[in-house]
Design a protein around this motif. Sequence first.
Motif, PDB file in Angstrom:
ATOM      1  N   VAL A  89       4.467  -0.405  -2.087  1.00 45.79           N
ATOM      2  CA  VAL A  89       5.343  -0.361  -0.917  1.00 45.79           C
ATOM      3  C   VAL A  89       5.710   1.099  -0.690  1.00 45.79           C
ATOM      4  O   VAL A  89       6.259   1.748  -1.581  1.00 45.79           O
ATOM      5  CB  VAL A  89       6.617  -1.202  -1.140  1.00 45.79           C
ATOM      6  N   PHE A  90       5.390   1.617   0.481  1.00 42.94           N
ATOM      7  CA  PHE A  90       5.691   3.007   0.826  1.00 42.94           C
ATOM      8  C   PHE A  90       6.807   2.998   1.864  1.00 42.94           C
ATOM      9  O   PHE A  90       6.653   2.455   2.961  1.00 42.94           O
ATOM     10  CB  PHE A  90       4.426   3.681   1.357  1.00 42.94           C
ATOM     11  N   LEU A  91       7.949   3.597   1.511  1.00 45.51           N
ATOM     12  CA  LEU A  91       9.100   3.656   2.410  1.00 45.51           C
ATOM     13  C   LEU A  91       9.508   5.098   2.640  1.00 45.51           C
ATOM     14  O   LEU A  91       9.462   5.922   1.727  1.00 45.51           O
ATOM     15  CB  LEU A  91      10.293   2.898   1.812  1.00 45.51           C
ATOM     16  N   GLN A  92       9.924   5.391   3.870  1.00 42.84           N
ATOM     17  CA  GLN A  92      10.438   6.710   4.221  1.00 42.84           C
ATOM     18  C   GLN A  92      11.954   6.601   4.345  1.00 42.84           C
ATOM     19  O   GLN A  92      12.459   5.744   5.090  1.00 42.84           O
ATOM     20  CB  GLN A  92       9.806   7.180   5.537  1.00 42.84           C
ATOM     21  N   CYS A  93      12.662   7.470   3.640  1.00 43.14           N
ATOM     22  CA  CYS A  93      14.118   7.312   3.607  1.00 43.14           C
ATOM     23  C   CYS A  93      14.780   7.685   4.931  1.00 43.14           C
ATOM     24  O   CYS A  93      15.970   7.415   5.119  1.00 43.14           O
ATOM     25  CB  CYS A  93      14.728   8.081   2.443  1.00 43.14           C
ATOM     26  N   ASP A 102      -5.050  -6.393   3.023  1.00 40.66           N
ATOM     27  CA  ASP A 102      -5.176  -5.228   2.153  1.00 40.66           C
ATOM     28  C   ASP A 102      -4.092  -4.189   2.412  1.00 40.66           C
ATOM     29  O   ASP A 102      -3.785  -3.377   1.536  1.00 40.66           O
ATOM     30  CB  ASP A 102      -6.547  -4.587   2.340  1.00 40.66           C
ATOM     31  N   SER A 103      -3.542  -4.192   3.605  1.00 43.66           N
ATOM     32  CA  SER A 103      -2.476  -3.250   3.933  1.00 43.66           C
ATOM     33  C   SER A 103      -1.634  -3.837   5.057  1.00 43.66           C
ATOM     34  O   SER A 103      -2.029  -4.803   5.722  1.00 43.66           O
ATOM     35  CB  SER A 103      -3.046  -1.882   4.334  1.00 43.66           C
ATOM     36  N   LEU A 104      -0.472  -3.238   5.240  1.00 44.38           N
ATOM     37  CA  LEU A 104       0.489  -3.745   6.239  1.00 44.38           C
ATOM     38  C   LEU A 104       1.304  -2.589   6.772  1.00 44.38           C
ATOM     39  O   LEU A 104       1.605  -1.639   6.040  1.00 44.38           O
ATOM     40  CB  LEU A 104       1.407  -4.780   5.578  1.00 44.38           C
ATOM     41  N   SER A 133       8.735   2.290   9.267  1.00 45.95           N
ATOM     42  CA  SER A 133       9.744   1.807   8.324  1.00 45.95           C
ATOM     43  C   SER A 133       9.154   1.266   7.027  1.00 45.95           C
ATOM     44  O   SER A 133       9.644   1.579   5.942  1.00 45.95           O
ATOM     45  CB  SER A 133      10.593   0.716   8.986  1.00 45.95           C
ATOM     46  N   ILE A 134       8.110   0.436   7.119  1.00 48.96           N
ATOM     47  CA  ILE A 134       7.530  -0.200   5.932  1.00 48.96           C
ATOM     48  C   ILE A 134       6.009  -0.113   5.992  1.00 48.96           C
ATOM     49  O   ILE A 134       5.399  -0.461   7.007  1.00 48.96           O
ATOM     50  CB  ILE A 134       7.935  -1.686   5.821  1.00 48.96           C
ATOM     51  N   TYR A 135       5.420   0.351   4.899  1.00 51.80           N
ATOM     52  CA  TYR A 135       3.967   0.286   4.706  1.00 51.80           C
ATOM     53  C   TYR A 135       3.722  -0.344   3.347  1.00 51.80           C
ATOM     54  O   TYR A 135       4.446  -0.047   2.387  1.00 51.80           O
ATOM     55  CB  TYR A 135       3.327   1.676   4.736  1.00 51.80           C
ATOM     56  N   ILE A 136       2.734  -1.199   3.271  1.00 48.04           N
ATOM     57  CA  ILE A 136       2.341  -1.787   1.991  1.00 48.04           C
ATOM     58  C   ILE A 136       0.820  -1.733   1.910  1.00 48.04           C
ATOM     59  O   ILE A 136       0.134  -1.984   2.909  1.00 48.04           O
ATOM     60  CB  ILE A 136       2.822  -3.246   1.856  1.00 48.04           C
ATOM     61  N   PHE A 137       0.296  -1.413   0.741  1.00 45.75           N
ATOM     62  CA  PHE A 137      -1.160  -1.377   0.604  1.00 45.75           C
ATOM     63  C   PHE A 137      -1.567  -1.659  -0.830  1.00 45.75           C
ATOM     64  O   PHE A 137      -0.783  -1.478  -1.777  1.00 45.75           O
ATOM     65  CB  PHE A 137      -1.718  -0.016   1.051  1.00 45.75           C
ATOM     66  N   LYS A 138      -2.788  -2.126  -0.985  1.00 44.26           N
ATOM     67  CA  LYS A 138      -3.372  -2.252  -2.308  1.00 44.26           C
ATOM     68  C   LYS A 138      -3.848  -0.871  -2.742  1.00 44.26           C
ATOM     69  O   LYS A 138      -4.283  -0.065  -1.903  1.00 44.26           O
ATOM     70  CB  LYS A 138      -4.539  -3.241  -2.281  1.00 44.26           C
ATOM     71  N   PRO A 139      -3.789  -0.555  -4.027  1.00 49.87           N
ATOM     72  CA  PRO A 139      -4.152   0.788  -4.480  1.00 49.87           C
ATOM     73  C   PRO A 139      -5.539   1.254  -4.040  1.00 49.87           C
ATOM     74  O   PRO A 139      -5.733   2.444  -3.787  1.00 49.87           O
ATOM     75  CB  PRO A 139      -4.055   0.677  -6.002  1.00 49.87           C
ATOM     76  N   TRP A 140      -6.510   0.347  -3.931  1.00 51.93           N
ATOM     77  CA  TRP A 140      -7.858   0.774  -3.560  1.00 51.93           C
ATOM     78  C   TRP A 140      -7.888   1.390  -2.165  1.00 51.93           C
ATOM     79  O   TRP A 140      -8.716   2.264  -1.885  1.00 51.93           O
ATOM     80  CB  TRP A 140      -8.861  -0.377  -3.665  1.00 51.93           C
TER      81      TRP A 140
END
Length: 232
Positions: free
Chosen positions: A108-112, A135-137, A180-187
């Motif tokens: 989960v990648f978030l920007q403060c 695979d990502s969002l 606001s929200i990014y999610i991804f699999k490590p690959w």
Amino acid sequence: MDKPVQTLKIVCIIPARGGSKGVLQKNIRPLAGKPLITHTIGQVVHAQHDIDVYVSTDDPAIADIATQSGSRVIMRPESLSGDTATSESALVHALSKIEQVEDVDYVVFLQCTSVFRSSADIDGALSLIIQEQCDSLLSVVPSHRFLWRVGDKGAESINYDFTNRPRRQDMDRQYQENGSIYIFKPWVLSQLNNRLGGKIALYPMDERSAIDIDTELDFKVAELLLLHSASE
């Protein structure tokens, strides 16, 4: 066979360098009574999913506040902390450190600077990417804007035909990335050097979530909205 949700390893990475130019020490500047970065860390800590949260920074002051707020800290080198450093470079560095210790299923990648999200939003986005087997969002807000650009022959409409202007409610549903929200699999990150790739999911949020705190005016607007929400 897919892992049960409760056994998935989910980590959150929040990049927060110290050298902000528009607003000095932006990431730890007080907003509605607490440092800016603390808002985002708290949203992760209080999520229902089991998420390990990490702050990637080059700044000892940010590191101290992040630790006090419930986050682990990954110190990044100066080469990844300048004005030209990308978020992806910070993510690659942080994830490489984490994966030295354990395998990760989702990041989960978030920007403060995007404070208008909730723990429920983080949980909802995670549930969506897992259920849809994506695979990502990325999080988005609905957009009904008529967009234009300047081409070789002058102004051109982009997402509609200006000679047959549609009603907004009749346009194809479109979305704007809100950051606001990014999610991804490590690959996705390791192979594409990108936060997005493969099968991509969209997680809609309300319009307020598109506010990004980058200037003095942004701080004032965000604080008014946060204080107003707290009083409701």
